[in-house]
Design a protein around this motif. Structure first.
Motif, PDB file in Angstrom:
ATOM      1  N   GLY A 107       0.826  -1.206   0.000  1.00 52.61           N
ATOM      2  CA  GLY A 107       0.000   0.000   0.000  1.00 52.61           C
ATOM      3  C   GLY A 107       0.855   1.248   0.000  1.00 52.61           C
ATOM      4  N   THR A 108       0.412   2.256  -0.709  1.00 51.00           N
ATOM      5  CA  THR A 108       1.101   3.545  -0.704  1.00 51.00           C
ATOM      6  C   THR A 108       0.063   4.629  -0.441  1.00 51.00           C
ATOM      7  OG1 THR A 108       2.484   2.701  -2.494  1.00 51.00           O
ATOM      8  CG2 THR A 108       2.675   5.039  -1.978  1.00 51.00           C
ATOM      9  N   ILE A 109       0.245   5.363   0.637  1.00 53.44           N
ATOM     10  CA  ILE A 109      -0.654   6.467   0.945  1.00 53.44           C
ATOM     11  C   ILE A 109       0.164   7.746   0.829  1.00 53.44           C
ATOM     12  CG2 ILE A 109      -2.265   7.457   2.635  1.00 53.44           C
ATOM     13  CD1 ILE A 109      -3.093   4.626   2.170  1.00 53.44           C
ATOM     14  N   THR A 110      -0.233   8.623  -0.072  1.00 56.82           N
ATOM     15  CA  THR A 110       0.535   9.843  -0.294  1.00 56.82           C
ATOM     16  C   THR A 110      -0.266  11.043   0.196  1.00 56.82           C
ATOM     17  OG1 THR A 110       1.391   8.773  -2.279  1.00 56.82           O
ATOM     18  CG2 THR A 110       1.866  11.121  -2.006  1.00 56.82           C
ATOM     19  N   LEU A 111       0.235  11.661   1.250  1.00 58.26           N
ATOM     20  CA  LEU A 111      -0.475  12.803   1.823  1.00 58.26           C
ATOM     21  C   LEU A 111       0.116  14.122   1.361  1.00 58.26           C
ATOM     22  CD1 LEU A 111      -0.839  11.505   5.487  1.00 58.26           C
ATOM     23  CD2 LEU A 111      -2.605  11.548   3.745  1.00 58.26           C
ATOM     24  N   HIS A 112       1.432  14.199   1.360  1.00 56.98           N
ATOM     25  CA  HIS A 112       2.112  15.419   0.940  1.00 56.98           C
ATOM     26  C   HIS A 112       3.317  15.039   0.091  1.00 56.98           C
ATOM     27  CE1 HIS A 112      -0.031  18.401   3.328  1.00 56.98           C
ATOM     28  NE2 HIS A 112      -0.084  17.512   4.288  1.00 56.98           N
ATOM     29  N   GLY A 113       3.957  16.044  -0.461  1.00 53.67           N
ATOM     30  CA  GLY A 113       5.138  15.822  -1.295  1.00 53.67           C
ATOM     31  C   GLY A 113       4.974  16.594  -2.582  1.00 53.67           C
ATOM     32  N   GLY A 114       6.060  17.239  -3.014  1.00 57.10           N
ATOM     33  CA  GLY A 114       5.993  18.077  -4.209  1.00 57.10           C
ATOM     34  C   GLY A 114       5.830  17.255  -5.466  1.00 57.10           C
ATOM     35  N   ILE A 115       6.895  16.514  -5.793  1.00 55.36           N
ATOM     36  CA  ILE A 115       6.846  15.615  -6.940  1.00 55.36           C
ATOM     37  C   ILE A 115       7.072  14.207  -6.409  1.00 55.36           C
ATOM     38  CG2 ILE A 115       7.905  14.981  -9.137  1.00 55.36           C
ATOM     39  CD1 ILE A 115       8.891  17.884  -9.362  1.00 55.36           C
ATOM     40  N   SER A 131      -2.001  -7.851  -3.452  1.00 55.13           N
ATOM     41  CA  SER A 131      -2.907  -6.726  -3.628  1.00 55.13           C
ATOM     42  C   SER A 131      -2.093  -5.451  -3.473  1.00 55.13           C
ATOM     43  CB  SER A 131      -4.061  -6.788  -2.641  1.00 55.13           C
ATOM     44  OG  SER A 131      -3.677  -6.273  -1.411  1.00 55.13           O
ATOM     45  N   ALA A 132      -2.369  -4.517  -4.331  1.00 52.06           N
ATOM     46  CA  ALA A 132      -1.642  -3.251  -4.301  1.00 52.06           C
ATOM     47  C   ALA A 132      -2.655  -2.129  -4.137  1.00 52.06           C
ATOM     48  CB  ALA A 132      -0.843  -3.073  -5.583  1.00 52.06           C
ATOM     49  N   LEU A 133      -2.506  -1.402  -3.048  1.00 51.08           N
ATOM     50  CA  LEU A 133      -3.401  -0.284  -2.781  1.00 51.08           C
ATOM     51  C   LEU A 133      -2.659   1.022  -2.996  1.00 51.08           C
ATOM     52  CD1 LEU A 133      -4.773  -1.379   0.719  1.00 51.08           C
ATOM     53  CD2 LEU A 133      -5.775  -1.866  -1.523  1.00 51.08           C
ATOM     54  N   GLY A 134      -3.365   2.006  -3.447  1.00 50.91           N
ATOM     55  CA  GLY A 134      -2.746   3.319  -3.579  1.00 50.91           C
ATOM     56  C   GLY A 134      -3.784   4.391  -3.324  1.00 50.91           C
ATOM     57  N   LEU A 135      -3.384   5.392  -2.552  1.00 50.82           N
ATOM     58  CA  LEU A 135      -4.288   6.511  -2.316  1.00 50.82           C
ATOM     59  C   LEU A 135      -3.453   7.773  -2.270  1.00 50.82           C
ATOM     60  CD1 LEU A 135      -7.081   7.688  -1.501  1.00 50.82           C
ATOM     61  CD2 LEU A 135      -6.450   7.251   0.867  1.00 50.82           C
ATOM     62  N   PHE A 136      -3.809   8.750  -3.082  1.00 56.52           N
ATOM     63  CA  PHE A 136      -3.101  10.020  -2.956  1.00 56.52           C
ATOM     64  C   PHE A 136      -4.068  11.183  -2.909  1.00 56.52           C
ATOM     65  CE2 PHE A 136      -3.579  11.894  -7.108  1.00 56.52           C
ATOM     66  CZ  PHE A 136      -3.747  10.815  -7.969  1.00 56.52           C
ATOM     67  N   MET A 140     -17.728  14.495   3.664  1.00 54.93           N
ATOM     68  CA  MET A 140     -18.280  13.153   3.893  1.00 54.93           C
ATOM     69  C   MET A 140     -18.114  12.295   2.636  1.00 54.93           C
ATOM     70  SD  MET A 140     -21.741  14.054   6.025  1.00 54.93           S
ATOM     71  CE  MET A 140     -22.346  12.392   6.323  1.00 54.93           C
ATOM     72  N   LEU A 141     -18.347  12.898   1.490  1.00 55.94           N
ATOM     73  CA  LEU A 141     -18.219  12.137   0.243  1.00 55.94           C
ATOM     74  C   LEU A 141     -16.756  11.784  -0.041  1.00 55.94           C
ATOM     75  CD1 LEU A 141     -20.802  13.957  -2.062  1.00 55.94           C
ATOM     76  CD2 LEU A 141     -21.085  11.833  -0.779  1.00 55.94           C
ATOM     77  N   MET A 142     -15.869  12.701   0.298  1.00 55.20           N
ATOM     78  CA  MET A 142     -14.445  12.410   0.090  1.00 55.20           C
ATOM     79  C   MET A 142     -13.960  11.345   1.067  1.00 55.20           C
ATOM     80  SD  MET A 142     -12.549  15.887  -1.021  1.00 55.20           S
ATOM     81  CE  MET A 142     -13.345  17.086  -0.007  1.00 55.20           C
ATOM     82  N   ASP A 143     -14.419  11.445   2.311  1.00 54.20           N
ATOM     83  CA  ASP A 143     -14.079  10.403   3.289  1.00 54.20           C
ATOM     84  C   ASP A 143     -14.548   9.038   2.787  1.00 54.20           C
ATOM     85  OD1 ASP A 143     -12.818  11.984   5.144  1.00 54.20           O
ATOM     86  OD2 ASP A 143     -14.605  12.346   6.348  1.00 54.20           O
ATOM     87  N   ALA A 144     -15.755   9.036   2.235  1.00 52.50           N
ATOM     88  CA  ALA A 144     -16.316   7.772   1.739  1.00 52.50           C
ATOM     89  C   ALA A 144     -15.472   7.230   0.585  1.00 52.50           C
ATOM     90  CB  ALA A 144     -17.752   7.984   1.281  1.00 52.50           C
ATOM     91  N   PHE A 145     -15.062   8.142  -0.267  1.00 54.42           N
ATOM     92  CA  PHE A 145     -14.258   7.767  -1.439  1.00 54.42           C
ATOM     93  C   PHE A 145     -12.919   7.157  -1.008  1.00 54.42           C
ATOM     94  CE2 PHE A 145     -11.201   8.975  -4.792  1.00 54.42           C
ATOM     95  CZ  PHE A 145     -11.821   8.406  -5.903  1.00 54.42           C
ATOM     96  N   THR A 146     -12.289   7.794  -0.038  1.00 48.03           N
ATOM     97  CA  THR A 146     -10.976   7.312   0.390  1.00 48.03           C
ATOM     98  C   THR A 146     -11.091   6.077   1.288  1.00 48.03           C
ATOM     99  OG1 THR A 146     -10.999   8.876   2.224  1.00 48.03           O
ATOM    100  CG2 THR A 146      -9.880   9.573   0.231  1.00 48.03           C
ATOM    101  N   TRP A 147     -12.193   5.987   2.001  1.00 47.66           N
ATOM    102  CA  TRP A 147     -12.398   4.858   2.915  1.00 47.66           C
ATOM    103  C   TRP A 147     -12.347   3.524   2.166  1.00 47.66           C
ATOM    104  CZ3 TRP A 147     -11.731   3.042   7.437  1.00 47.66           C
ATOM    105  CH2 TRP A 147     -12.434   1.934   7.896  1.00 47.66           C
ATOM    106  N   ASP A 148     -12.785   3.554   0.936  1.00 46.42           N
ATOM    107  CA  ASP A 148     -12.720   2.388   0.069  1.00 46.42           C
ATOM    108  C   ASP A 148     -11.333   1.749   0.046  1.00 46.42           C
ATOM    109  OD1 ASP A 148     -15.051   1.685  -1.036  1.00 46.42           O
ATOM    110  OD2 ASP A 148     -14.650   2.507  -3.025  1.00 46.42           O
ATOM    111  N   VAL A 149     -10.308   2.589   0.010  1.00 44.55           N
ATOM    112  CA  VAL A 149      -8.936   2.081   0.010  1.00 44.55           C
ATOM    113  C   VAL A 149      -8.485   1.813   1.445  1.00 44.55           C
ATOM    114  CG1 VAL A 149      -6.517   2.619  -0.481  1.00 44.55           C
ATOM    115  CG2 VAL A 149      -8.290   3.203  -2.146  1.00 44.55           C
TER     116      VAL A 149
END
Ligand SMILES: Nc1ncnc2c1ncn2[C@@H]1O[C@H](COP(=O)(O)OP(=O)(O)OP(=O)(O)O)[C@@H](O)[C@H]1O
Ligand SMILES: [Mg+2]
Lengths: 450, 252
Positions: free
Chosen positions: A260-268, A285-290, A404-413
C-alpha cells in the motif's frame, strides 16, 4: 554539463568513498549499475514511462550528497515520534538515508533468527546472505532510477525473517530528512521473508527541515513460499521535496503480499511498483491513495508480472486532486504465456475537485495466456452532485457534505488496510488532509508553514 | 406557511414550470397529482433548493422568508423536508454517520449542543419503530443496495427523526407493498399537527385513503390546472387525466 555526466562524474570522483567497505560483490553491483545508467541516462520527455513526470531537472539541481552519515545531534524521541496509537511496533529511524542508531546496535539479531537494522552493516556481517538477494530482483537494466540508486546508495534497512518465523510486531521504518541545505538521498531497503515467514513493514517518509529534498529509494522484497508480507508506505514529505520510490517485490509459490502507498504530501512523487510473481498461486494486492493540492504531482507506475499459473492480483488505486495538482496512474498487468488461470484486476478511480487539476490514467494489459480472468476500470470524475444535494437536503452543509463524500471515497482504500490501529490512524491523517489541516504526526517538531 | 407565486422554473433553456401558484397553510395536507413529466418533482426540487433548476420568475415565501435566498441546507434547517422520488445511494457514508451529522447540523443551527451518543441511539430506536425499519438497514451505507420500498421507508424514517414543519413527499408510496404503505401512512399521520404541513405528490388515490388531503391539485404541463377536495383524486382514479388534458388543451 549534462545531468547524466554530472552523476557519472560524481560517481567516478568519489569511487573510493562510495561503499568503501564494500565486499567484491557490491563493488561489482555498483559498477554494473553505473554502466547501465550511463547507457540509459535520465528518462527523456518523450519516454512514455515518464511522460507526466520529468525528473531530470530535479536531479540537475544544486544538491548536497553524503557518503558518510552526518553527525547530527538528534534525539529520536525528542524530535520525532510517529505516534500510531496502539501500534506496538519496532521502530527504526533512518536519517538522510543512513540507519540512525545512537547508542544502539547497528544490526540486531533476535533469538528467533530475525535480523534487522542497517543494510550497510548487514552487507559487512552477512555478505553471503545479502549477496543472495540484493539487486537480484531489482535489476539495474530495468529502471534508470534503480540503477542510480544501486550505484550510490549507502545504507537503509535490512530485514531478514527466517523460515516459519512470524514477526509478532510490525517493523516501522521512519525515514527522516533533515539538512541545512538542499539535499539528495539514495537509500535502500532489503526485506527477505523465507518460506512460511510473516512480516509487516510500515515505512513513513518525513521531512524535518524546509529544504528541498530529493530522495531516490529502492525497496527490494522477497517473499518465500507461503510467506506473507504486508508493506505499507506513508508518504508525508513537504511540498518542496521530490521523492522517487522503487519497490520491487518477488513472490514465490503461494506467498501473499499486500502493498500500500498512501501519499499525503510531497511536491513531486513518483512511485514505481513492480511485483514479480515467480511462483504458482501467489496472491498480491496493491493499494494506492493520494491526495493532492497546490502544485503537487503524484505519479504511480505499476507492473504486475504474472509469470506462473493461478496467481491473483488486485490493484486498487484512488486519487483526490485539487487546485492545479496533477496525478498519473499507469498500471500494467503482464500475463506471461505460462500463467494460466491468472486472475488480475485493476481499478483506478479519481476525483477532481477543481477545473484545473489533471489526472492521467492508463491501464495496460498484456496477456499471453488464454485461460485468464482480467479486468480493469478507470474513472476520473467529480463529486457526485446528486449525493451532495441529498446530504444538503438533510441540513448538512455543502462543505461538510463534500468532506463526507471524500471520506467515503478514500475509505474504500483505507478499509483494506489490515492492521486496525494503523487503519484508524490513516483514516485520521487522511481526514485531516482533506480538511486542509496539516496531517503530520502529532509529535512532529517541524512547525512548518506551507 | 408556504406561498408560491407565479413560479417559473427552467432546466437549462427549457421551461418546465410555467407559473405555479400554491398556498399551503399550517395544519394542511395538499396532494399534487398529474401525468408523468408534468413537473411535480421539479416543483419539489425547486422547493428544496436544487440549483440545477433555474428559477426565472416568481416567488417562494416560506414562513415569511424568501426561500430562494436560502441554501438547501438552510431550508432543511428551517424545517423543510423533501422525501425524494429517487433516494440517492451514497456508498461509504454510513447511515449512522449521515443521520448523526444531519441531526447535529440542525441542532447547531438552532443553537443546541450535539446530541449525546446515548440519546441519539435512543432516538433512532424510537423512530425506527414508527416505520418498522430493519435494524440491518441502519448499519449500512446510505440507501446502498436498499430495495425500492426500503429506500422509501428510509425517507420516512429520516422525516420522523428530523420532524420537519413542511414535508414534501415525492411519490413516497410508489413501490411500497400494502403493509409498507400502511406503515408509511401511519408514520406521516403521526407527524401531522396543527403546526405542520405536508405536500404529497402521488399517482394513486389509495395513499389518500390513508392520508386524507385537504386539497388536491392537478399539475399538467408546468401549471396547476385544477384544484379541488379529495373527491378530485377519486375522479382522476376513475377517469384518468384525459378529460383534464382535453379541457386544458382546448383552452390553450
Ligand atoms: N435533469 C433534467 N434534465 C433535463 N430534463 C429534465 C430533468 N429533470 C426533469 N426534466 C424534465 O422536466 C420535465 C418534468 O419532470 P419532472 O420530473 O418534474 O416530472 P414529474 O411530474 O415528477 O414526473 P413523474 O410523474 O414521472 O415523476 C420532464 O419533461 C423531464 O423530462
Ligand atoms: Mg416525479
Amino acid at each position: 554539463m549534462q545531468t547524466l555526466d554530472k552523476y557519472l562524474e560524481l560517481f567516478q570522483k568519489n569511487r573510493k568513498q562510495i561503499g568503501k567497505d564494500d565486499p567484491p560483490f557490491m563493488k561489482k553491483l555498483r559498477d554494473t549499475a553505473i554502466a547501465s545508467f550511463r547507457q540509459s541516462g535520465f528518462p527523456g520527455r518523450k519516454e512514455e514511462r515518464y511522460r507526466y513526470t520529468h525528473l531530470e531537472p530535479v536531479f540537475d539541481g544544486e544538491l548536497s550528497f553524503d557518503f558518510q552519515p552526518r553527525q547530527i545531534h538528534f534525539d529520536d524521541d525528542e524530535i520525532f515520534s510517529c505516534d500510531v496509537p496502539l501500534l506496538d511496533s519496532m521502530v527504526v529511524t533512518v536519517l538522510n538515508g543512513f540507519f540512525h542508531h545512537p547508542g544502539k546496535e547497528a544490526l540486531t539479531r533476535l533469538d528467533n533468527g530475525i535480523i534487522y537494522g542497517s543494510l550497510k552493516e548487514a552487507i559487512g556481517q552477512y555478505p553471503d546472505l545479502v549477496k543472495k538477494f540484493l539487486g537480484k530482483n531489482a535489476p539495474t537494466s530495468d529502471e534508470p532510477f534503480v540503477a542510480l540508486n544501486t550505484a550510490f546508495s549507502q545504507d537503509g534497512i535490512f530485514l531478514y525473517v527466517p523460515e516459519g518465523v512470524r514477526m509478532e510486531r510490525p517493523i516501522q521504518i521512519i525515514n527522516l530528512l533533515l539538512s541545512d541545505k538542499n539535499h539528495m538521498v539514495h537509500h535502500r531497503n532489503l526485506f527477505v521473508l523465507e518460506s512460511n515467514a510473516v512480516a509487516q513493514v510500515i515505512i513513513c517518509d518525513h521531512t524535518l527541515s524546509p529544504h528541498m529534498f530529493l530522495t531516490n529509494s529502492v525497496t527490494e522484497a522477497y517473499t518465500g513460499e507461503n510467506a506473507d508480507l504486508d508493506l505499507l508506505r506513508l508518504q508525508n514529505e513537504h511540498n518542496n521535496s521530490c521523492q522517487v520510490t522503487n519497490t520491487w517485490i518477488s513472490q514465490e509459490r503461494h506467498s501473499r503480499c499486500q502493498h500500500g502507498t498512501i501519499t499525503l504530501h510531497g511536491g513531486i512523487v513518483r512511485n514505481n511498483l513492480r511485483i514479480n510473481m515467480v511462483g504458482e498461486g501467489a496472491e498480491t494486492s496493491a493499494l494506492g491513495l493520494f491526495l493532492t493540492d497546490k502544485m503537487q504531482q503524484v505519479d504511480s507506475y505499476t507492473v504486475i508480472d504474472h509469470r506462473k499459473p493461478q496467481c491473483t492480483s488486485n490493484q486498487y488505486y484512488k486519487g483526490v486532486l485539487d487546485d492545479i495538482s496533477t496525478g498519473a496512474f499507469n498500471g500494467k498487468i503482464h500475463v506471461h504465456p505460462d500463467a494460466q488461470k491468472t486472475e488480475a484486476f485493476q481499478t483506478n478511480n479519481n476525483i477532481l475537485l477543481s477545473d484545473t487539476a489533471k489526472m492521467y490514467t492508463k491501464p495496460r494489459l498484456e496477456i499471453y495466456a488464454d485461460d485468464v480472468k482480467c479486468s480493469h476500470g478507470a474513472t476520473v470524475g467529480q463529486l457526485d452532485e446528486e449525493a451532495l444535494f441529498y446530504l444538503q437536503s438533510r441540513g448538512i452543509s455543502k462543505e461538510e457534505g463534500r468532506l463526507m463524500l471524500m471520506d467515503a471515497f478514500t475509505w474504500d482504500v483505507i478499509s483494506k488496510i489490515k492492521h486496525p490501529s494503523l487503519q484508524e490512524r490513516i483514516t485520521e491523517l487522511v481526514g485531516k488532509r482533506l480538511r486542509g489541516e496539516l496531517s503530520r504526526c502529532n509529535n512532529c517538531a517541524m512547525h512548518c508553514q506551507e | 406557511m408556504l406561498e408560491i407565486k407565479d413560479l417559473k422554473v427552467n432546466i437549462e433553456d427549457k421551461e418546465i414550470l410555467k407559473g405555479i401558484n400554491l398556498s399551503v397553510k399550517a395544519g394542511e395536507v395538499h396532494a399534487i397529482m398529474g401525468p408523468n413529466g408534468s413537473g411535480k418533482s421539479t416543483l419539489a426540487s425547486a422547493l428544496a433548493g436544487r440549483d440545477y433548476f433555474n428559477i426565472t420568475h416568481g416567488k417562494i415565501i416560506y414562513e415569511g422568508k424568501d426561500l430562494t435566498e436560502l441554501t438547501p441546507e438552510d431550508r432543511a434547517r428551517e424545517g423543510i423536508f423533501l422525501g425524494f422520488q429517487y433516494p440517492v445511494e451514497i456508498p461509504g457514508v454510513s447511515m449512522v454517520n449521515f443521520l448523526r451529522t444531519s441531526i447535529n447540523s440542525m441542532r447547531k443551527y438552532r443553537g443546541q449542543d450535539p446530541l449525546p451518543a446515548g440519546d441519539f441511539l435512543k432516538l433512532m430506536r424510537e423512530k425506527k419503530k414508527i416505520v418498522e425499519i430493519d435494524s440491518d438497514l441502519t448499519n449500512r451505507s446510505v440507501n446502498e443496495g436498499f430495495s425500492g420500498g426500503e429506500k422509501k421507508k428510509n425517507e420516512i424514517f429520516q422525516m420522523a427523526l428530523l420532524e420537519p414543519k413542511l414535508a414534501i413527499l415525492d411519490e413516497t408510496d410508489s413501490g411500497l407493498d400494502i403493509d409498507a404503505l400502511r406503515i408509511v401512512s401511519n408514520g406521516v399521520n403521526k407527524l401531522r399537527s396543527p403546526e405542520n404541513a405536508t405536500i404529497i405528490i402521488t399517482h394513486y388515490q389509495r395513499l389518500l385513503d390513508y392520508i386524507v388531503p385537504d386539497v388536491v391539485h392537478v399539475l399538467y404541463k408546468g401549471r396547476i390546472v385544477k384544484s379541488g377536495d379529495k373527491s378530485l383524486a377519486k375522479e382522476l382514479e376513475e377517469h384518468g387525466y384525459e378529460w383534464i388534458k382535453q379541457e386544458v388543451d382546448a383552452n390553450a
